[in-house]
Design a protein around this motif. Structure first.
Motif, PDB file in Angstrom:
ATOM      1  N   ASN A 178       0.822  -1.218   0.000  1.00 40.78           N
ATOM      2  CA  ASN A 178       0.000   0.000   0.000  1.00 40.78           C
ATOM      3  C   ASN A 178       0.853   1.264   0.000  1.00 40.78           C
ATOM      4  O   ASN A 178       0.507   2.246  -0.663  1.00 40.78           O
ATOM      5  CB  ASN A 178      -0.958   0.003   1.183  1.00 40.78           C
ATOM      6  N   HIS A 229       2.065   1.660  -3.527  1.00 39.05           N
ATOM      7  CA  HIS A 229       0.974   2.169  -4.370  1.00 39.05           C
ATOM      8  C   HIS A 229       0.736   3.657  -4.117  1.00 39.05           C
ATOM      9  O   HIS A 229       0.515   4.422  -5.064  1.00 39.05           O
ATOM     10  CB  HIS A 229      -0.306   1.380  -4.115  1.00 39.05           C
ATOM     11  N   ASN A 230       0.798   4.084  -2.861  1.00 40.15           N
ATOM     12  CA  ASN A 230       0.643   5.510  -2.550  1.00 40.15           C
ATOM     13  C   ASN A 230       1.749   6.329  -3.194  1.00 40.15           C
ATOM     14  O   ASN A 230       1.506   7.414  -3.719  1.00 40.15           O
ATOM     15  CB  ASN A 230       0.642   5.730  -1.034  1.00 40.15           C
ATOM     16  N   SER A 285      -6.017  -1.527  -7.131  1.00 34.95           N
ATOM     17  CA  SER A 285      -5.495  -1.150  -5.817  1.00 34.95           C
ATOM     18  C   SER A 285      -4.441  -0.064  -5.920  1.00 34.95           C
ATOM     19  O   SER A 285      -4.253   0.706  -4.992  1.00 34.95           O
ATOM     20  CB  SER A 285      -4.927  -2.372  -5.094  1.00 34.95           C
ATOM     21  N   TYR A 338      -5.499   6.073  -3.720  1.00 35.00           N
ATOM     22  CA  TYR A 338      -4.619   6.329  -2.590  1.00 35.00           C
ATOM     23  C   TYR A 338      -5.132   5.567  -1.372  1.00 35.00           C
ATOM     24  O   TYR A 338      -6.325   5.545  -1.111  1.00 35.00           O
ATOM     25  CB  TYR A 338      -4.578   7.833  -2.305  1.00 35.00           C
ATOM     26  N   HIS A 339      -4.230   4.943  -0.642  1.00 36.69           N
ATOM     27  CA  HIS A 339      -4.582   4.166   0.558  1.00 36.69           C
ATOM     28  C   HIS A 339      -4.455   5.080   1.785  1.00 36.69           C
ATOM     29  O   HIS A 339      -3.376   5.260   2.330  1.00 36.69           O
ATOM     30  CB  HIS A 339      -3.667   2.952   0.704  1.00 36.69           C
ATOM     31  N   TYR A 340      -5.584   5.624   2.203  1.00 34.94           N
ATOM     32  CA  TYR A 340      -5.589   6.558   3.328  1.00 34.94           C
ATOM     33  C   TYR A 340      -5.424   5.860   4.670  1.00 34.94           C
ATOM     34  O   TYR A 340      -5.274   6.525   5.691  1.00 34.94           O
ATOM     35  CB  TYR A 340      -6.874   7.395   3.318  1.00 34.94           C
ATOM     36  N   ASP A 341      -5.430   4.526   4.668  1.00 36.89           N
ATOM     37  CA  ASP A 341      -5.214   3.796   5.916  1.00 36.89           C
ATOM     38  C   ASP A 341      -3.758   3.867   6.365  1.00 36.89           C
ATOM     39  O   ASP A 341      -3.444   3.547   7.500  1.00 36.89           O
ATOM     40  CB  ASP A 341      -5.664   2.341   5.792  1.00 36.89           C
TER      41      ASP A 341
END
Length: 189
Positions: free
Chosen positions: A109, A112-113, A131, A135-138
């Protein structure tokens, strides 16, 4: 006879604790791994916050075990960053991977971000991957910033190829050597 002075002292103590707690919420605490033969200077007496029991280490091989920011543990993210650094710095990392598969997903992740923010080499491939196209906000902003700093300031990469087999396929592809397929020209062309 009790004149109530004790109650006033308790109130001041509570206010002091609240003020001290507020300061703690503003800072970052870094938990380091145990080191039996570490040399350090106790700098608590020189600190603005002697109760924090600060030490200055030198010549020590310490590993960051956890980061606490605003009273929240970021251990799983630290483990994912440790996995990343182990992969690119030629260290064996199978023990980290076996410990928890979540670290690989967190690292994926973060990659990816990074691609989302800076763009990948192959934008079409990036957009095709669902995926990677969001954007992975986690991932906490502080942790993502650390990952980007590590990535952008890496001067060399040394990967133990035999260790890559322990990574999930989705993550492994980012660390395998990039090989362009050469299109064979037909004699008829």
């Amino acid at each position: 006879a009790d004149n109530g002075d004790d109650d006033d002292d308790d109130d001041e103590g509570d206010a002091g604790d609240a003020e001290e707690q507020e300061v703690d919420n503003q800072g970052i605490i870094i938990e380091l791994g145990y080191c039996e033969l570490c040399f350090y200077i106790d700098v608590a007496m020189m600190s603005d916050f002697p109760s924090e029991n600060e030490k200055l280490f030198f010549g020590a091989d310490l590993a960051i075990q956890n980061i606490y920011f605003q009273n929240k543990s970021y251990k799983k993210y630290v483990c994912a960053l440790t996995l990343f650094q182990s992969i690119i710095n030629g260290r064996f990392f199978v023990d980290i991977v076996r410990e928890n598969k979540v670290y690989q997903q967190i690292l994926l992740n973060m990659i990816h971000n990074f691609q989302f923010k800076y763009g990948g080499d192959d934008q079409q491939q990036l957009q095709a991957s669902s995926s990677a196209s969001r954007y992975h906000y986690d991932i906490p902003e502080y942790i993502q910033d650390l990952f980007e700093y590590f990535y952008l300031n890496q001067h060399y990469v040394w990967i133990i190829q035999s260790q890559l087999q322990y990574l999930d396929v989705a993550l492994r592809k980012y660390f395998e050597p990039y090989r362009r397929r050469r299109r064979r020209q037909s004699l008829l062309e």
